[in-house]
Design a protein around this motif. Sequence first.
Motif, mmCIF file in Angstrom:
data_model
loop_
_atom_site.group_PDB
_atom_site.id
_atom_site.type_symbol
_atom_site.label_atom_id
_atom_site.label_comp_id
_atom_site.label_asym_id
_atom_site.label_seq_id
_atom_site.Cartn_x
_atom_site.Cartn_y
_atom_site.Cartn_z
ATOM 1 N N PHE A 175 -44.172 76.202 56.414
ATOM 2 C CA PHE A 175 -44.790 74.875 56.527
ATOM 3 C C PHE A 175 -44.148 74.017 57.617
ATOM 4 O O PHE A 175 -44.043 72.796 57.478
ATOM 5 N N ASN A 176 -43.747 74.658 58.732
ATOM 6 C CA ASN A 176 -43.153 73.916 59.848
ATOM 7 C C ASN A 176 -44.216 73.425 60.828
ATOM 8 O O ASN A 176 -43.995 73.387 62.035
ATOM 9 N N ASP A 177 -45.364 73.056 60.320
ATOM 10 C CA ASP A 177 -46.473 72.606 61.154
ATOM 11 C C ASP A 177 -46.385 71.092 61.362
ATOM 12 O O ASP A 177 -45.617 70.388 60.685
ATOM 13 N N VAL A 178 -47.197 70.601 62.313
ATOM 14 C CA VAL A 178 -47.196 69.162 62.552
ATOM 15 C C VAL A 178 -47.693 68.443 61.314
ATOM 16 O O VAL A 178 -48.433 69.003 60.504
ATOM 17 N N ALA A 179 -47.276 67.208 61.186
ATOM 18 C CA ALA A 179 -47.661 66.420 60.019
ATOM 19 C C ALA A 179 -49.177 66.353 59.891
ATOM 20 O O ALA A 179 -49.901 66.234 60.880
ATOM 21 N N GLY A 180 -49.657 66.442 58.649
ATOM 22 C CA GLY A 180 -51.082 66.345 58.391
ATOM 23 C C GLY A 180 -51.812 67.665 58.428
ATOM 24 O O GLY A 180 -53.035 67.711 58.233
ATOM 25 N N THR A 181 -51.107 68.785 58.656
ATOM 26 C CA THR A 181 -51.763 70.089 58.675
ATOM 27 C C THR A 181 -52.124 70.491 57.255
ATOM 28 O O THR A 181 -51.272 70.506 56.364
ATOM 29 N N VAL A 182 -53.420 70.799 57.061
ATOM 30 C CA VAL A 182 -53.852 71.202 55.728
ATOM 31 C C VAL A 182 -53.584 72.690 55.530
ATOM 32 O O VAL A 182 -53.250 73.414 56.470
ATOM 33 N N VAL A 183 -53.752 73.154 54.296
ATOM 34 C CA VAL A 183 -53.298 74.484 53.940
ATOM 35 C C VAL A 183 -53.968 75.574 54.765
ATOM 36 O O VAL A 183 -53.314 76.542 55.182
#
Length: 636
Positions: free
Chosen positions: A28-36
Motif C-alpha cells: 500500500f505504498n501508493d499515492v494518497a487516495g488510491t483505491v483498492v
Amino acid sequence: MKRWMAVLMGTLLCAVGASAGKVFDVQFNDVAGTVVDAVAVDPTPGFNPSGVDAFGATDGAGHMVWTNMTSAATGYAGLDLTEGPFDTNSTETLVYTVRITDFDFGPETTYGANLVFELRDASKLAKMVLQVGGPGTQLQVRSQGYNQSVVNHGGIFTDASNLTMTQAGWATLDLQWTLNLSNNTHGIAWQHDDAGYTTLTNGMALGLGAGDGLFAEIDKIRIGAGSAFLAGSMIEIDSVTVETYEPPPVPVVTNLINDVNFNADGSATETPTNSTLDNVWQGTGTGTFSLAPETETFGVTDGSSMNWSNMVAGNKSAFAGLGDTFVAGTNLILRSTVRIADFNFDEETTFGAAVGFGLGDASKLAYLQLRVGGSGNQLQIKADTLSEDLQAVIKISPDTNLNMTAFGWTGLQLRMDVDLETDTYNLFYLREGVDADWQTGATGGAYGLSDTNVVAFEELDKIRIGTASTPFQSGSTVSIDQWTIETIQEVQVPPTNSTPESYYSDWVGGFSVGAESNLTDDADGDLLDNLTEYAFGGNPGNPNENGNMPVQSQMSEGGANYLVHVYYERADAADRGLASMLELGTDLVVTNWGTAGIEFVGSGASAIPGYNAVTNRISTDDAAKKFLNLRIKFTP
C-alpha cells in the motif's frame, strides 16, 4: 528406612520468533487516495474489488485505511494468485500475514463485526478473521478451515471502555495464519510490536480431501462479513503478504528391525532353496514363523523369493517375532515395506482376495494388503487400520489381466508408514519399470491408536494368504521377495545462526499449547513447566508425554550403599541456552540446595538420539532422608 524425594525445578533466566518465499506482497505504498483496485500488487494482477472503494483508500504513508464502515459499505477485494493453485499433495506451508497499524472499534457495542482474510478456489474456502467479541469489549482472532464447522479462536485484547490501538498501547498488530499443506492442518498466531508471536491454535484440521486443488486465488478481504461495523469504526492496514515455506529435508535416524529376504546366497543368513516358511531367515527378529498346517503345502522358496500357489480357502500363515515394543505417542515412524517379485491373479472373478502383511499386538492389528478389487479386474493396495472403518483403498492397475507381465512391471513395492506420535498413517506404492519414485496413496489418515494403546506393535503378527471367506482361486500365484520393518526418527537440526530463543520458539510452536507458550507456563497441567518439558523432550500439550525422565537405582560398592541418579540432557544443550545441575538438600521447609554430597560419575551419549546420559550417585548411609532437585536453567 531412608526416604528420598526427587524434585524437578526449571529456573528461568529469560524467554522467546519464525519465517518463509513470497507468493504476493501488498504494501500500500501508493499515492494518497488510491483505491483498492488501483494499488500496486507484487506480483500482478491486482485486486478486483466489489463495494469497497467507496470507503477505503491509501493515506500516502504506506497504509490502506477503511472508515465509515457501515452496513451499506461492506464489500471485498479479490486478488488472483498466479502461482496457485496449491494442492494438498504439496510439501509447502502457506503463511498469510497481515500487519495492522491502527484500529478504532470504540463505537462497537455487540459481538461479530469483523475483517476477514480469505483463501479460496470456488467452493473451497478458508479464512482468518479479526473480530469484535463480547459486548463490543474484546478483540479476537480466529481461523476456520475449508468445510469445517469448528472455529478456532482466541482473545488478544480486552478492554471494557475503549477498543482501540491507542488504548492497547500498541504500535503494530500482526496476524499470522499458517496452512500446512503436507499434513492438512492450520493454525493462527498474533503479536504486537514485534514482541514475538503467541500461538492461539496449531495443528487444527484444515478439512481438505486427498488431492483437493487448493486456493487458486486470494479471493476476499472482506469488511464487515456477517455483522457490519458501526459508523465511526476504522482500521488501518500496513501490509498483506502470503509466503510459501518448503522445509528442507529432515535428517532421520533409521533402525532396521526385521529383514526377511528369502535369499539362498551361501551366507550365514541364507534361506535355502525349497524352504518352507518355518525355515526362512528371520533377519534381526527373534521369533519364528508359526504355521497353519496347510501353508507348507503351497509355499516354498526358490532361492530369492517365497512363492505361493494353489491358494485355496483357508491357506494362511502367521509370523510372530519382532521382539520390540513401540509406544503410542513417541517420536517414531514405523515403516513396513514389502517387495512383490511376481503375481498372477487372472483367475480371480470377485472382490476381496488379498495378501496381507500385519503389524499387531493381540487385538491391535493392522494390515498392509495387496488386494483384488472390482469384479476381479482391479488391483488395489489397502491399509486396514486398528479401527475397521478407517481404510484407504488405492487402485494401482488397469482394468485388465491381473498379472505382473501384462502390466509391464519388474516388481511391485508396497509401503505403510505409521506415525506413532500423531496417530496417522501414509500409504505408498512403487511399480518398478513404471514409477521413478514412490507414489502417494493415502496420507494423514487417522490410525486408531489412543492413549490407552500403550504398546502399539510388538510383533509381525501375520502374513495372510486369503481367508476362509475370501480365498484366492486355485490358479492364483504370488511371489514375495522381501519384507522389512524399520523405525524412522526425525533428528531436529535447527537452522544455522539460531539463537536460544529461536530454538525454543521453534520447539514450542510445534505443539498445541495456545497462549501458554512461555517457559514458565504449564499448558498441559502435568506440573512440569514448558522449560522442563523442553529440556526433557516432552510434549507441553499432553500430560502423558513427559519426555526423557530421570531414572534411579540402588547399588553397593565396598560396603557402601548409593542411590544412582541418571538424567538426560540434550546433546546441544549449550547451543540451546540450557544448563542443568543436580542438587541435594535435607530440608524442604528451609531450602538448603547444594552440590555437596553428590558424586559425579560421568556423562556421555545415551540410547536416546540427541541426548546424553548424566550419571551421579549419592550415599544413602549418612542420613535418614535426603531430597534431590534437578535445576534447569535457560540463558538467551
